[in-house]
Design a protein around this motif. Sequence first.
Motif, short mmCIF file in Angstrom:
data_model
loop_
_atom_site.label_atom_id
_atom_site.label_comp_id
_atom_site.label_asym_id
_atom_site.label_seq_id
_atom_site.Cartn_x
_atom_site.Cartn_y
_atom_site.Cartn_z
N PHE A 89 0.83 -1.19 0.00
CA PHE A 89 0.00 0.00 0.00
C PHE A 89 0.87 1.25 0.00
O PHE A 89 1.95 1.26 0.60
N TRP A 90 0.40 2.28 -0.66
CA TRP A 90 1.04 3.59 -0.68
C TRP A 90 0.01 4.61 -0.24
O TRP A 90 -1.15 4.54 -0.66
N VAL A 91 0.42 5.53 0.61
CA VAL A 91 -0.45 6.65 0.97
C VAL A 91 -0.11 7.80 0.03
O VAL A 91 1.06 8.12 -0.18
N ASN A 92 -1.13 8.35 -0.59
CA ASN A 92 -0.99 9.51 -1.47
C ASN A 92 -1.44 10.72 -0.67
O ASN A 92 -2.60 10.81 -0.26
N ARG A 93 -0.51 11.62 -0.44
CA ARG A 93 -0.77 12.75 0.45
C ARG A 93 -1.39 13.94 -0.29
O ARG A 93 -1.31 14.04 -1.51
N THR A 94 -1.96 14.83 0.49
CA THR A 94 -2.64 16.00 -0.07
C THR A 94 -1.69 16.95 -0.79
O THR A 94 -2.13 17.73 -1.64
N ASP A 95 -0.39 16.88 -0.49
CA ASP A 95 0.57 17.77 -1.17
C ASP A 95 1.17 17.14 -2.43
O ASP A 95 2.08 17.68 -3.02
N GLY A 96 0.67 15.96 -2.82
CA GLY A 96 1.16 15.30 -4.02
C GLY A 96 2.29 14.31 -3.80
O GLY A 96 2.68 13.61 -4.72
N THR A 97 2.83 14.24 -2.59
CA THR A 97 3.87 13.28 -2.29
C THR A 97 3.25 11.94 -1.91
O THR A 97 2.05 11.86 -1.62
N THR A 98 4.07 10.89 -1.92
CA THR A 98 3.60 9.55 -1.59
C THR A 98 4.58 8.87 -0.64
O THR A 98 5.74 9.27 -0.55
N ALA A 99 4.10 7.84 0.03
CA ALA A 99 4.96 7.03 0.89
C ALA A 99 4.39 5.62 0.95
O ALA A 99 3.18 5.44 1.09
N LYS A 100 5.27 4.65 0.82
CA LYS A 100 4.81 3.27 0.98
C LYS A 100 4.81 2.95 2.46
O LYS A 100 5.51 3.56 3.26
N PHE A 101 3.97 1.98 2.83
CA PHE A 101 3.95 1.54 4.22
C PHE A 101 3.56 0.08 4.29
O PHE A 101 2.86 -0.43 3.43
N SER A 102 4.04 -0.54 5.33
CA SER A 102 3.74 -1.94 5.58
C SER A 102 2.50 -2.02 6.45
O SER A 102 2.47 -1.46 7.56
N HIS A 103 1.49 -2.69 5.95
CA HIS A 103 0.28 -2.84 6.76
C HIS A 103 0.55 -3.69 8.00
O HIS A 103 -0.11 -3.51 9.01
N THR A 104 1.54 -4.56 7.94
CA THR A 104 1.85 -5.38 9.12
C THR A 104 2.47 -4.54 10.24
O THR A 104 2.36 -4.90 11.40
N ALA A 105 3.11 -3.43 9.89
CA ALA A 105 3.67 -2.54 10.92
C ALA A 105 2.57 -1.80 11.67
O ALA A 105 2.82 -1.23 12.73
N CYS A 106 1.36 -1.82 11.15
CA CYS A 106 0.24 -1.11 11.77
C CYS A 106 -0.46 -1.94 12.84
O CYS A 106 -1.33 -1.43 13.53
N VAL A 107 -0.10 -3.20 12.94
CA VAL A 107 -0.78 -4.07 13.92
C VAL A 107 0.18 -4.57 14.97
O VAL A 107 1.35 -4.53 14.83
#
Length: 70
Positions: free
Chosen positions: A52-70
């Motif tokens: 998954f990648w989060v697309n931010r309101t300023d046009g930048t992006t960042a990938k993230f691990s969904h497993t790091a969220c739990v």
Amino acid sequence: MLNRYDPGDKVSATDAAVLAEALKLHPEADEKIGPGIKDFSVRSAEFGSKCFWVNRTDGTTAKFSHTACV
């Protein structure tokens, strides 16, 4: 959830709501969220995987691990 999407797909609004809440639990949440979340997408990652990648309101992006969220 990740398996429902192909690289390049935009995440549905329903799944995005779940991801937004999960991302708040990420150890680097402030850095990943940045100025705000526009939406989420799925893209290719290292070693032929996808993530998954989060697309931010300023046009930048960042990938993230969904497993790091739990």
